[in-house]
Design an enzyme around this catalytic site. Structure first.
Site, PDB file in Angstrom:
ATOM      1  N   TYR A 143       0.892  -1.302  -0.034  1.00 19.95           N
ATOM      2  CA  TYR A 143      -0.095  -0.241  -0.022  1.00 19.95           C
ATOM      3  C   TYR A 143       0.893   1.208  -0.055  1.00 19.95           C
ATOM      4  CZ  TYR A 143      -3.298   3.606   1.761  1.00 19.95           C
ATOM      5  OH  TYR A 143      -4.163   4.604   1.821  1.00 19.95           O
ATOM      6  N   LYS A 147       1.067   4.308  -2.623  1.00 21.13           N
ATOM      7  CA  LYS A 147       0.848   5.947  -2.166  1.00 21.13           C
ATOM      8  C   LYS A 147       2.027   6.590  -2.650  1.00 21.13           C
ATOM      9  CE  LYS A 147      -3.593   5.853  -0.992  1.00 21.13           C
ATOM     10  NZ  LYS A 147      -4.490   6.721  -1.662  1.00 21.13           N
TER      11      LYS A 147
END
Length: 234
Positions: A143, A147
């Protein structure tokens, strides 16, 4: 850039921060707010127009561009988290899924709507990022990578769209009280507070907003003798 009298599209607007952002746009006086979700029937927000949009689907994106020719603010909020580290057995599958939604989708939407924003005076793109852009935890490795890619995308868009007067805002935050963090035992911000900070930042012509103490602390840690993203010393 002002939300008053603007035409706004918020992706992933059926819950969590997306719902709060759509509500904040309405409260700020937007002329029309499109609340996007894979299933528009799940959108339950007063004063908005639900619109079907799977951000990973090219046909849906093309349809949205046709449906909103007067767009002035694009909010790339939709995102997913698999809770995968970079060495877990499913890391490659998880990373591909998160990159598809968290990076490629904002890229595709920004690319598709940039000409629309340009024709309408420039407008703005808001990319919802994360404090995890700058730090990777054992359960956020893939993740965080997605990002971080989205942060680089945001900075690229800012430079490339400046000539057409499109304002690009990157928004970072720590944990929020949403479905995505339901299993995490940590201090969490209210989505409405984060949404208000993002709206205020755009209207103050900021390029980046650190919406809570966690994101401010992580960013400030860049200048520490040992930055937090380096992890514990060996």
């Amino acid at each position: 850039m002002n939300f008053k009298d603007s035409i706004v599209l918020v992706t992933g607007a059926n819950r969590g921060l997306g719902k709060a952002l759509a509500q904040a746009a309405v409260a700020a006086g937007a002329r029309k707010v499109y609340a996007a979700a894979r299933n528009p029937d799940t959108v339950d927000i007063a004063g908005v127009t639900p619109i079907k949009l799977d951000v990973t689907n090219a046909a849906d994106i093309a349809a949205a561009v046709q449906a909103i020719p007067d767009l002035t603010i694009l909010v790339n909020n939709a995102g997913i988290s698999t809770g995968s580290g970079v060495t877990t057995p499913d890391a490659l599958t998880a990373a591909r899924a998160e990159l598809e939604t968290n990076f490629f989708a904002p890229l595709a939407l920004s690319h598709a709507f940039a000409p629309v924003l340009g024709r309408n005076g420039g407008g703005a793109i808001i990319n919802v990022l994360s404090a995890l852009t700058w730090i990777s935890l054992p359960s956020t490795g893939t993740y965080s990578a997605s990002k971080a890619a989205a942060w680089a995308l945001t900075n690229g868009l800012r430079g490339e769209l400046r000539a057409q007067n499109t304002h690009v805002l990157g928004a970072h935050m720590g944990y929020m009280d949403t479905d995505m963090t339901a299993g995490i035992d940590a201090p969490k911000s209210a989505p409405a507070d984060i949404a208000a900070a993002i709206v205020n930042a755009l209207q103050a012509n900021e390029d980046e907003v650190l919406t809570d103490a966690i994101s401010q602390q992580v960013k400030a840690g860049f200048s520490a003798p040992r930055a937090a993203y380096l992890g514990e010393p060996r």
